[in-house]
Enzyme design. Structure first.
Site, PDB file in Angstrom:
ATOM      1  CD  GLN A 166       8.869  -2.346  -5.685  1.00 35.23           C
ATOM      2  OE1 GLN A 166       9.204  -3.085  -6.099  1.00 35.23           O
ATOM      3  NE2 GLN A 166       8.373  -1.332  -6.696  1.00 35.23           N
ATOM      4  CG  HIS A 211       0.320  -2.032  -1.366  1.00 34.74           C
ATOM      5  ND1 HIS A 211      -0.463  -2.226  -0.390  1.00 34.74           N
ATOM      6  CD2 HIS A 211      -0.623  -1.566  -2.280  1.00 34.74           C
ATOM      7  CE1 HIS A 211      -1.737  -1.833  -0.398  1.00 34.74           C
ATOM      8  NE2 HIS A 211      -1.742  -1.669  -1.617  1.00 34.74           N
ATOM      9  CG  HIS A 246       3.479   1.845   1.303  1.00 34.73           C
ATOM     10  ND1 HIS A 246       2.858   1.189   2.292  1.00 34.73           N
ATOM     11  CD2 HIS A 246       2.178   2.424   0.607  1.00 34.73           C
ATOM     12  CE1 HIS A 246       1.553   0.894   2.100  1.00 34.73           C
ATOM     13  NE2 HIS A 246       1.070   1.886   1.297  1.00 34.73           N
TER      14      HIS A 246
END
Length: 112
Positions: free
Chosen positions: A78, A80, A76
């Site tokens: 990465q 994001h 998540h």
């Protein structure tokens, strides 16, 4: 693991800040305030650089044999960060377009 989670949350925080600043920059450009838009983009770049430094640190630890646990939270973070970088890149391009549109509009107005 707790220290790793804290690091992951820092990635999410800086990535989120960067994306928000890029969106704020677009709003400023849409209003015609290009200098303010460029200031927001500079702040966005700073936030994303912070995230990139964290990411680089994790990569360096891993390449030296200290493997990072790949959790859903890491994926998540990465995701994001990469999304925020894409939004920043697109915002920079769109601000340039708004700037050129404003210049053309001013030129046309001045020459009527």
């Amino acid at each position: 693991m707790e220290n790793l989670e804290s690091t992951i949350f820092q990635l999410i925080l800086h990535g989120g800040d960067g994306k928000s600043l890029a969106m704020e920059a677009l709003a400023e450009a849409r209003k015609g305030d290009i200098p303010s838009a460029k200031e927001k983009i500079d702040a966005c770049v700073d936030a994303l650089n912070e995230a990139h430094h964290i990411q680089t640190s994790l990569i360096q630890k891993e390449t030296s044999g200290n493997l990072t646990v790949i959790s859903l939270l890491m994926v998540h973070a990465q995701d994001h960060l990469m999304n925020a970088i894409t939004v920043k890149d697109m915002a920079i391009e769109m601000i340039e377009i708004y700037d050129k549109m404003n210049q053309i509009s001013h030129y046309q107005h001045d020459n009527q």
